[in-house]
Design a protein around this motif. Structure first.
Motif, mmCIF file in Angstrom:
data_model
loop_
_atom_site.group_PDB
_atom_site.id
_atom_site.type_symbol
_atom_site.label_atom_id
_atom_site.label_comp_id
_atom_site.label_asym_id
_atom_site.label_seq_id
_atom_site.Cartn_x
_atom_site.Cartn_y
_atom_site.Cartn_z
ATOM 1 N N VAL A 17 1.492 8.405 6.355
ATOM 2 C CA VAL A 17 1.009 7.270 5.641
ATOM 3 C C VAL A 17 0.123 7.772 4.691
ATOM 4 O O VAL A 17 -0.946 8.684 4.992
ATOM 5 C CB VAL A 17 0.170 6.342 6.724
ATOM 6 C CG1 VAL A 17 -0.292 5.280 5.967
ATOM 7 C CG2 VAL A 17 0.995 5.803 7.628
ATOM 8 N N PRO A 18 0.211 7.562 3.462
ATOM 9 C CA PRO A 18 -0.526 7.867 2.092
ATOM 10 C C PRO A 18 -2.012 7.525 2.488
ATOM 11 O O PRO A 18 -2.446 6.533 3.216
ATOM 12 C CB PRO A 18 -0.069 6.963 1.002
ATOM 13 C CG PRO A 18 1.341 6.676 1.408
ATOM 14 C CD PRO A 18 1.415 6.613 2.825
ATOM 15 N N ASN A 19 -2.813 8.556 2.055
ATOM 16 C CA ASN A 19 -4.320 8.562 1.844
ATOM 17 C C ASN A 19 -5.036 8.543 3.357
ATOM 18 O O ASN A 19 -6.202 8.490 3.649
ATOM 19 C CB ASN A 19 -4.775 7.046 1.362
ATOM 20 C CG ASN A 19 -4.382 6.965 0.154
ATOM 21 O OD1 ASN A 19 -4.476 7.903 -0.784
ATOM 22 N ND2 ASN A 19 -3.683 5.492 -0.284
ATOM 23 N N THR A 20 -4.254 9.198 4.347
ATOM 24 C CA THR A 20 -4.785 9.390 5.581
ATOM 25 C C THR A 20 -4.996 10.954 5.445
ATOM 26 O O THR A 20 -4.506 11.626 4.645
ATOM 27 C CB THR A 20 -4.062 9.198 6.952
ATOM 28 O OG1 THR A 20 -2.551 9.876 6.455
ATOM 29 C CG2 THR A 20 -3.396 7.713 7.145
ATOM 30 N N PRO A 21 -6.021 11.420 6.347
ATOM 31 C CA PRO A 21 -6.257 12.793 6.521
ATOM 32 C C PRO A 21 -5.027 13.600 6.397
ATOM 33 O O PRO A 21 -4.712 14.698 5.861
ATOM 34 C CB PRO A 21 -7.285 13.097 7.596
ATOM 35 C CG PRO A 21 -7.943 11.502 7.791
ATOM 36 C CD PRO A 21 -6.879 10.511 7.383
ATOM 37 N N LEU A 22 -3.990 13.278 7.237
ATOM 38 C CA LEU A 22 -2.855 13.936 7.276
ATOM 39 C C LEU A 22 -2.043 13.943 6.007
ATOM 40 O O LEU A 22 -1.590 15.091 5.743
ATOM 41 C CB LEU A 22 -2.021 13.381 8.502
ATOM 42 C CG LEU A 22 -0.719 14.403 8.968
ATOM 43 C CD1 LEU A 22 -1.178 15.910 9.498
ATOM 44 C CD2 LEU A 22 0.202 13.820 9.969
ATOM 45 N N TRP A 23 -2.039 13.025 5.313
ATOM 46 C CA TRP A 23 -1.285 12.987 3.988
ATOM 47 C C TRP A 23 -2.047 13.937 3.202
ATOM 48 O O TRP A 23 -1.270 14.484 2.341
ATOM 49 C CB TRP A 23 -1.559 11.549 3.510
ATOM 50 C CG TRP A 23 -0.884 11.103 2.161
ATOM 51 C CD1 TRP A 23 0.618 11.172 2.061
ATOM 52 C CD2 TRP A 23 -1.123 11.390 0.938
ATOM 53 N NE1 TRP A 23 0.801 10.980 0.700
ATOM 54 C CE2 TRP A 23 -0.339 11.255 0.029
ATOM 55 C CE3 TRP A 23 -2.659 11.570 0.381
ATOM 56 C CZ2 TRP A 23 -0.439 10.977 -1.541
ATOM 57 C CZ3 TRP A 23 -2.926 11.436 -0.822
ATOM 58 C CH2 TRP A 23 -1.712 11.290 -1.897
ATOM 59 N N GLU A 56 -4.405 2.433 10.623
ATOM 60 C CA GLU A 56 -5.346 1.287 11.099
ATOM 61 C C GLU A 56 -6.738 1.506 9.959
ATOM 62 O O GLU A 56 -7.048 0.504 9.475
ATOM 63 C CB GLU A 56 -5.691 1.431 12.501
ATOM 64 C CG GLU A 56 -6.621 0.447 12.941
ATOM 65 C CD GLU A 56 -5.959 -1.314 12.695
ATOM 66 O OE1 GLU A 56 -6.424 -2.115 12.750
ATOM 67 O OE2 GLU A 56 -4.777 -1.055 12.289
ATOM 68 N N PRO A 57 -7.373 2.659 10.023
ATOM 69 C CA PRO A 57 -8.540 2.899 9.161
ATOM 70 C C PRO A 57 -8.277 2.458 7.919
ATOM 71 O O PRO A 57 -9.150 2.057 6.728
ATOM 72 C CB PRO A 57 -9.169 4.070 9.505
ATOM 73 C CG PRO A 57 -7.715 4.900 10.175
ATOM 74 C CD PRO A 57 -7.241 3.954 10.689
ATOM 75 N N ILE A 58 -6.831 2.787 7.348
ATOM 76 C CA ILE A 58 -6.601 2.542 5.781
ATOM 77 C C ILE A 58 -6.631 1.123 5.556
ATOM 78 O O ILE A 58 -6.731 0.789 4.469
ATOM 79 C CB ILE A 58 -5.535 3.206 5.508
ATOM 80 C CG1 ILE A 58 -5.335 4.788 5.752
ATOM 81 C CG2 ILE A 58 -5.026 2.774 4.093
ATOM 82 C CD1 ILE A 58 -6.511 5.624 5.087
ATOM 83 N N LEU A 59 -5.856 0.373 6.631
ATOM 84 C CA LEU A 59 -5.695 -1.110 6.414
ATOM 85 C C LEU A 59 -7.007 -1.782 6.889
ATOM 86 O O LEU A 59 -7.161 -2.721 6.119
ATOM 87 C CB LEU A 59 -4.662 -1.665 7.195
ATOM 88 C CG LEU A 59 -3.105 -1.054 6.908
ATOM 89 C CD1 LEU A 59 -2.138 -1.525 8.052
ATOM 90 C CD2 LEU A 59 -2.731 -1.290 5.459
ATOM 91 N N HIS A 60 -7.605 -1.552 7.713
ATOM 92 C CA HIS A 60 -8.756 -2.260 8.235
ATOM 93 C C HIS A 60 -9.933 -1.009 8.618
ATOM 94 O O HIS A 60 -10.239 -0.617 9.817
ATOM 95 C CB HIS A 60 -8.382 -2.866 9.584
ATOM 96 C CG HIS A 60 -7.440 -3.602 9.205
ATOM 97 N ND1 HIS A 60 -7.339 -5.097 8.747
ATOM 98 C CD2 HIS A 60 -5.939 -3.684 9.513
ATOM 99 C CE1 HIS A 60 -6.314 -5.729 8.449
ATOM 100 N NE2 HIS A 60 -5.489 -4.982 9.288
ATOM 101 N N GLU A 76 0.622 -1.407 -0.099
ATOM 102 C CA GLU A 76 -0.099 0.016 -0.097
ATOM 103 C C GLU A 76 0.755 1.292 -0.079
ATOM 104 O O GLU A 76 0.416 2.409 -0.597
ATOM 105 C CB GLU A 76 -0.676 0.011 1.287
ATOM 106 C CG GLU A 76 -2.076 -1.140 1.364
ATOM 107 C CD GLU A 76 -3.059 -0.706 0.241
ATOM 108 O OE1 GLU A 76 -3.401 0.344 0.121
ATOM 109 O OE2 GLU A 76 -3.515 -1.971 -0.470
ATOM 110 N N PHE A 77 1.942 1.092 0.726
ATOM 111 C CA PHE A 77 2.613 2.347 0.881
ATOM 112 C C PHE A 77 3.997 2.769 0.209
ATOM 113 O O PHE A 77 4.623 3.904 -0.007
ATOM 114 C CB PHE A 77 3.002 2.560 2.359
ATOM 115 C CG PHE A 77 1.796 2.354 3.355
ATOM 116 C CD1 PHE A 77 0.595 2.767 2.930
ATOM 117 C CD2 PHE A 77 1.943 1.663 4.652
ATOM 118 C CE1 PHE A 77 -0.588 2.821 3.649
ATOM 119 C CE2 PHE A 77 0.719 1.516 5.217
ATOM 120 C CZ PHE A 77 -0.602 2.054 4.799
ATOM 121 N N ALA A 78 4.631 1.577 -0.217
ATOM 122 C CA ALA A 78 5.975 1.813 -0.691
ATOM 123 C C ALA A 78 5.861 1.975 -2.669
ATOM 124 O O ALA A 78 4.820 1.129 -3.005
ATOM 125 C CB ALA A 78 6.831 0.586 -0.680
#
Length: 515
Positions: free
Chosen positions: A372-378, A175-179, A107-109
């Motif tokens: 982490v990509p696709n998190t709100p912070l990202w 965590e909410p990205i993965l699950h 997902e991230f690399a």
């Protein structure tokens, strides 16, 4: 028979540990899936590959799987996670097997794939976990533990739940990205997996793969603390693994504890009834700055954190051999949106307050932000600069390590505390550094050489470690240079001890005030 090789490049996620001596849930699930498909499965760690130069040894397998899932990188003693370059190297040198890469790295690399290759990237994020499948593969894959290089001194992560019980998430969490959905695993499935692992020779377990252990069963109890189910879980594990050595957990949410008190207190009491000493409830505090907490959607207030730290101390502070049964651990993330110099000042002041008020904390984890990509912070980082102030971070890290950690360590592990079952990791001079199995185990510098699992007696302190001697070692087995490392023993006293008390246990001398 078809053959498969599973290369464990290790796991370190917010809710899963899988760097040795831990073996992650994912490694066992992958092994179980392959075994069910009729493969003869071999398991090897990336450290074994490095040590034995086995980079091109996997062409005779039908399937090659690499597991790599580090989303919260830290410093490790038991092993070093695989790198992207190492993944490329293995795949490039072993072109005959069907090659699979799985774990959060998918997902991230970026640019994992090597030249002239066809690699299957196994989808890692799940909309909803199928626990019927997890039950089957977890039990089938339990046998893989015997191939771990540290077996039987391995601690198995055991999945309790996936996702987070909150409806809105912290801005930075993977965590909410993965699950993305919260789901509690059936008690019977967990207990049956533990029983299977126990029969395979495993005696150390950590109820991991959970963002908040106190929310276990939350989804089965009208969104409230499920004390009955938590009791059933722990009691069930104890019934099938009666002489286990370690039963620990990890994450808990201080905001959740405060919000759902007093039921949360009852749940903590259940854990303390059944767990083993040295357990930790890791609190994702992240920041003591209320502004930062609000901007990053972190649940609860600083008052809630104070309440939770005090409550866990009151319930979990009972000691076995001097070791508290359960204490809070505090995790912090630096570089969050809205952070200022004042954020650091608030943090340091609060930690000093805990120290002065004897509100004990087992560990203080200081991490720099990993976006982490696709998190709100990202998404926010695409518009605003998200960066750690290195100068401030290093300054306050120094202050905390030197003025808080060491003093807290002395309160948590007073002299004379016995640490059971420490396992040697490496040696420097006449000090063997060792750790017990457990959740974030304490590092112990054992005076002299130890080559096997041992019980040790605390005599002094390092900056973030303990200094100890073996409980069953006699005075005569120590050298003069060993003995003078113990506070209060000079060269002349060391010679006297060896001459007069050579056959006595050193611990007896220390407890009897002979020294």
């Amino acid at each position: 028979m078809k053959s498969a090789i599973l290369i464990d490049g290790y796991v370190d996620e917010p809710a899963v540990l899988g760097v040795p001596p831990y073996i992650s849930t994912y490694a066992r699930y992958i092994a179980g899936t392959l075994l069910l498909k009729g493969f003869d499965v071999s398991y090897i760690t990336i450290d074994q590959i490095r040590q034995k130069n086995k980079w091109k040894d996997f062409n005779d397998y039908n399937v090659l799987v690499i597991l790599s899932s580090v989303t919260v990188p830290g410093k490790y003693i038991g092993g070093t996670p695989i790198t992207v370059d190492e993944i490329k190297k293995i795949f490039t040198l072993n072109k005959k097997p069907f090659r699979i890469l799985t774990g959060a790295i998918v997902e991230f690399a970026e640019n994992v794939e090597a030249d002239d290759m066809t690699v299957d990237f196994l989808e890692y994020a799940f909309e909803k976990v199928d626990y019927q499948i997890i039950r089957v593969v977890s039990i089938k894959g339990a046998s893989i533990v015997k191939q771990h290089p540290r077996y039987p001194d391995v601690i198995c992560e055991v999945e309790v739940s996936t996702g987070c019980e909150r409806k809105t998430y912290c801005t930075f969490c993977s965590e909410p990205i993965l699950h993305p959905f919260f789901s509690s695993r059936p008690v019977k499935d967990i207990v049956d997996e533990v029983e299977t692992l126990y029969k395979e020779g495993i005696k150390a377990f950590r109820l991991g793969r959970s963002a908040n252990i106190l929310a276990y069963g939350f989804d089965k109890n009208s969104s409230n603390v499920n004390v009955i189910l938590i009791n059933e879980l722990y009691n069930g594990i104890r019934s099938v693994a009666p002489d286990l050595e370690v039963l620990h957990t990890d994450n808990a949410n201080p905001g959740f504890i405060a919000k759902y008190y007093p039921e949360s207190a009852k749940a903590i009491e259940m854990i303390v009834r059944y767990n083993t000493p040295g357990d930790i409830l890791s609190f994702g505090v992240e920041s003591f700055d209320e502004v930062v907490r609000k901007k990053n959607n972190i649940q609860g207030s600083v008052k809630d954190i104070d309440f939770a730290v005090k409550l866990v101390n009151e319930i979990g502070g009972k000691r076995i051999d001097g070791v508290p049964k359960l204490l809070p651990g505090l995790n912090f993330v630096f570089g969050l949106y809205g952070e200022t110099k004042r954020s650091y000042e608030i943090l340091y002041k609060k930690l000093r307050e805990y120290l002065e008020k004897d509100m004990l904390v087992r560990r203080i984890n200081l991490r720099q932000i990993y976006v982490v990509p696709n998190t709100p912070l990202w998404f926010l980082s695409q518009r605003k600069k998200i960066k750690v102030n290195k100068k401030l971070f290093n300054h306050y890290k120094y202050l905390i390590r030197n003025n808080i950690d060491n003093k807290m360590l002395r309160k948590v592990f007073p002299k004379g505390t016995v640490i059971r079952g420490v396992i040697p990791e490496y040696r420097e001079g006449n000090i063997t550094f060792a750790r017990p199995l457990g959740t974030y185990p304490i590092l112990v510098g054992v005076i002299g050489e130890i080559t096997k699992k041992s019980d040790v007696y605390v005599v002094d302190y390092g900056l973030r470690s303990l200094t100890a001697v073996e409980v069953k070692k006699r005075v005569g087995e120590y050298s003069i240079s060993d003995l003078i490392k113990i506070p209060g023993i000079g060269k002349s006293k060391a010679k006297e001890l060896k001459e007069k008390f050579s056959e006595k246990l050193l611990v007896e001398m220390l407890e009897g005030d002979v020294v």
